[in-house]
Enzyme design. Structure first.
Site, PDB file in Angstrom:
ATOM      1  N   CYS A   1     -19.268  -6.814   3.881  1.00 49.72           N
ATOM      2  CA  CYS A   1     -18.670  -5.522   4.226  1.00 49.72           C
ATOM      3  C   CYS A   1     -17.398  -5.393   3.406  1.00 49.72           C
ATOM      4  O   CYS A   1     -16.743  -6.395   3.114  1.00 49.72           O
ATOM      5  CB  CYS A   1     -18.343  -5.505   5.720  1.00 49.72           C
ATOM      6  SG  CYS A   1     -17.447  -4.026   6.242  1.00 49.72           S
TER       7      CYS A   1
ATOM      8  N   CYS B   1       0.343   4.909   6.955  1.00 50.26           N
ATOM      9  CA  CYS B   1      -0.293   4.695   8.263  1.00 50.26           C
ATOM     10  C   CYS B   1       0.722   4.007   9.204  1.00 50.26           C
ATOM     11  O   CYS B   1       1.154   2.882   8.920  1.00 50.26           O
ATOM     12  CB  CYS B   1      -1.540   3.836   8.097  1.00 50.26           C
ATOM     13  SG  CYS B   1      -2.612   4.432   6.776  1.00 50.26           S
TER      14      CYS B   1
ATOM     15  N   CYS C   1     -16.077  -9.542   5.901  1.00 49.08           N
ATOM     16  CA  CYS C   1     -15.514  -8.212   5.632  1.00 49.08           C
ATOM     17  C   CYS C   1     -14.282  -8.373   4.762  1.00 49.08           C
ATOM     18  O   CYS C   1     -13.316  -9.038   5.143  1.00 49.08           O
ATOM     19  CB  CYS C   1     -15.171  -7.532   6.954  1.00 49.08           C
ATOM     20  SG  CYS C   1     -14.415  -5.915   6.707  1.00 49.08           S
TER      21      CYS C   1
ATOM     22  N   ARG D   1     -17.644  -3.127  18.293  1.00 46.69           N
ATOM     23  CA  ARG D   1     -16.873  -4.331  17.956  1.00 46.69           C
ATOM     24  C   ARG D   1     -15.544  -4.385  18.690  1.00 46.69           C
ATOM     25  O   ARG D   1     -14.715  -3.482  18.560  1.00 46.69           O
ATOM     26  CB  ARG D   1     -16.629  -4.372  16.441  1.00 46.69           C
ATOM     27  CG  ARG D   1     -16.190  -5.735  15.928  1.00 46.69           C
ATOM     28  CD  ARG D   1     -15.825  -5.694  14.438  1.00 46.69           C
ATOM     29  NE  ARG D   1     -16.782  -4.983  13.605  1.00 46.69           N
ATOM     30  CZ  ARG D   1     -17.889  -5.503  13.105  1.00 46.69           C
ATOM     31  NH1 ARG D   1     -18.187  -6.757  13.353  1.00 46.69           N
ATOM     32  NH2 ARG D   1     -18.689  -4.776  12.355  1.00 46.69           N
TER      33      ARG D   1
ATOM     34  N   CYS E   1       0.456   0.277  10.293  1.00 45.78           N
ATOM     35  CA  CYS E   1      -0.002  -0.765   9.368  1.00 45.78           C
ATOM     36  C   CYS E   1       1.105  -1.609   8.736  1.00 45.78           C
ATOM     37  O   CYS E   1       2.004  -1.089   8.074  1.00 45.78           O
ATOM     38  CB  CYS E   1      -0.860  -0.142   8.277  1.00 45.78           C
ATOM     39  SG  CYS E   1      -1.618  -1.417   7.245  1.00 45.78           S
TER      40      CYS E   1
ATOM     41  N   CYS F   1     -19.451   1.512   9.088  1.00 44.34           N
ATOM     42  CA  CYS F   1     -18.644   0.912  10.148  1.00 44.34           C
ATOM     43  C   CYS F   1     -17.412   1.792  10.286  1.00 44.34           C
ATOM     44  O   CYS F   1     -16.597   1.872   9.361  1.00 44.34           O
ATOM     45  CB  CYS F   1     -18.257  -0.513   9.754  1.00 44.34           C
ATOM     46  SG  CYS F   1     -17.058  -1.268  10.865  1.00 44.34           S
TER      47      CYS F   1
ATOM     48  N   CYS G   1       0.830  -1.215   0.000  1.00 45.06           N
ATOM     49  CA  CYS G   1       0.000   0.000   0.000  1.00 45.06           C
ATOM     50  C   CYS G   1       0.862   1.261   0.000  1.00 45.06           C
ATOM     51  O   CYS G   1       1.880   1.320   0.678  1.00 45.06           O
ATOM     52  CB  CYS G   1      -0.924  -0.013   1.223  1.00 45.06           C
ATOM     53  SG  CYS G   1      -2.057   1.383   1.265  1.00 45.06           S
TER      54      CYS G   1
END
Ligand code: SAM
Ligand code: DTB
Ligand code: SF4
Length: 337
Positions: A130, A58, A98, A262, A61, A190, A54
């Site tokens: 999701c 972040c 998801c 969650r 991550c 979400c 990616c």
């Protein structure tokens, strides 16, 4: 009847967060029972349909290309691979799948067309679908909705101030914008965050204020405990104390009574007793299955053992949390604009 409020102040939320622990859990559990089915936990399973590489930065991550985390890059899975994963998740007791992609944003290309096929295919199996694919436009949200998407995950992660310290390749407003696009397409939202990034309690409170002041609360709010991954800038962060997780979950439950809260990443670091307190504090959803996206998670069997031990039952798919939220909002005394 407790009112659903969209005007919580930071001071009020901070006071809730700092309540003596047992008063906090007691109040959260009372509110939980007023709006939700006790002892029922919604189970989602995660699949990383496109892993690693990616372009974003972040700090938490493992999938950001710029950090050496040892995560293997995988191009987009095939439709059949995803359908197989969906079958396994359903057998394991998950009502929602998801699908996560390590993308900065969705592009209008053949990969997106394939994701739309995946959404359609998993939906046809009677599971809620999701997606979490990074930033999306209103048109893309609509295409996902038309394909049968139930929910879209897009976390705001932390407070706006702290966000800049964790991510520099996009802004808080970019995040909020995508959430708005999801709302406009009438897809369930979400959105939550991560604790353990080095943030202050005020940052946590500000994040909850941002979420609770949305015109409609997100239908689900994941609270992740940072999973520190070697190679990321946050690799040396200390593990989140379970007490912080419990406080965060209870506060989320109190300010957003109808939301699915969650208990997300970080469960392998938690004891059963710790998780029990999180459920008591109002968490009513988990991710199950041996992997989150790239890091370990308790497997289905372990979680079913836990459910048995606590007398919990997995929620059914399509319980229409959207309608539950709408009903509760209609019935509640109005004290918001
Ligand atoms: N790329 C998309 C995005 O960023 O929205 C979707 C996938 S991304 C991995 C989904 C979420 O996982 C992030 O928003 C973050 O909240 C959470 N996450 C990522 N790494 C994490 C970690 N090490 N510990 C806890 N949560 C994490
Ligand atoms: C969310 O809030 N947590 C999930 C899901 N939404 C996509 C992801 C957690 C990822 C943890 C790190 C990993 O496994 O790569
Ligand atoms: Fe990319 Fe999402 Fe990871 Fe950020 S959180 S680096 S956008 S996969």
């Amino acid at each position: 009847m407790t009112a659903i409020r969209h005007d919580w102040t930071q001071e009020e939320i901070l006071n809730i967060y700092n309540t003596p622990l047992f008063d906090l859990i007691y109040r959260a559990q009372q509110i939980h029972r007023e709006f939700n089915v006790p002892n029922e936990i919604q189970v989602s399973s995660l699949v990383s349909i496109k892993t690693g590489g990616c372009v974003e930065d972040c700090g938490y991550c493992p999938q950001a290309a710029r950090y050496n985390t040892g995560v293997e890059v995988h191009k987009l899975m095939t439709l059949n691979q995803v359908l197989e994963v969906a079958d396994k998740a359903k057998t394991g007791g998950a009502s929602r799948l998801c699908m996560g992609a390590a993308w900065r944003e969705v592009r209008d290309n053949s990969d997106f067309e394939r994701v739309l096929e995946m959404v359609k295919g998993v939906n046809e199996k009677g599971m809620e679908v999701c997606c979490t694919l990074g930033m999306i436009t209103e048109e893309q949200a609509q295409k996902l909705a038309d394909a049968g998407l139930y929910a879209y995950n897009h976390n705001i992660d932390t407070s706006e101030d702290n966000y800049k310290k964790i991510i520099t390749t996009r802004t808080y407003d970019d995040r909020l914008n995508t959430i708005n696009n999801v709302r406009k397409a009438k897809v369930s939202v979400c959105s939550g965050g991560i604790i353990g990034l080095g943030e202050t309690v005020e940052d946590r409170v500000k994040m909850l204020q941002t979420l609770s002041s949305m015109e409609k609360h997100p239908e689900s709010v994941p609270i992740n405990a940072l999973v520190p991954v070697a190679g990321t800038p946050l690799e040396n962060q200390p593990l989140v104390p379970i007490w912080d997780m419990i406080r965060m979950i209870a506060t989320t439950r109190i300010v957003m009574p109808t939301t699915m809260v969650r208990l997300s990443a970080g469960r392998t670091q938690m004891s059963l007793e710790g998780q029990a307190l999180c459920f008591l504090a109002g968490a009513n959803s988990i991710f199950a299955g041996e992997k989150l996206l790239t890091t370990p998670n308790p497997d289905f069997n372990e979680d079913m053992e836990m459910f048995k031990l606590f007398g919990l039952t997995p929620g059914k798919a399509f319980k229409k949390e959207k309608e539950v939220t709408e009903l509760a909002e209609e019935n509640a005394p109005k004290n918001y604009a």
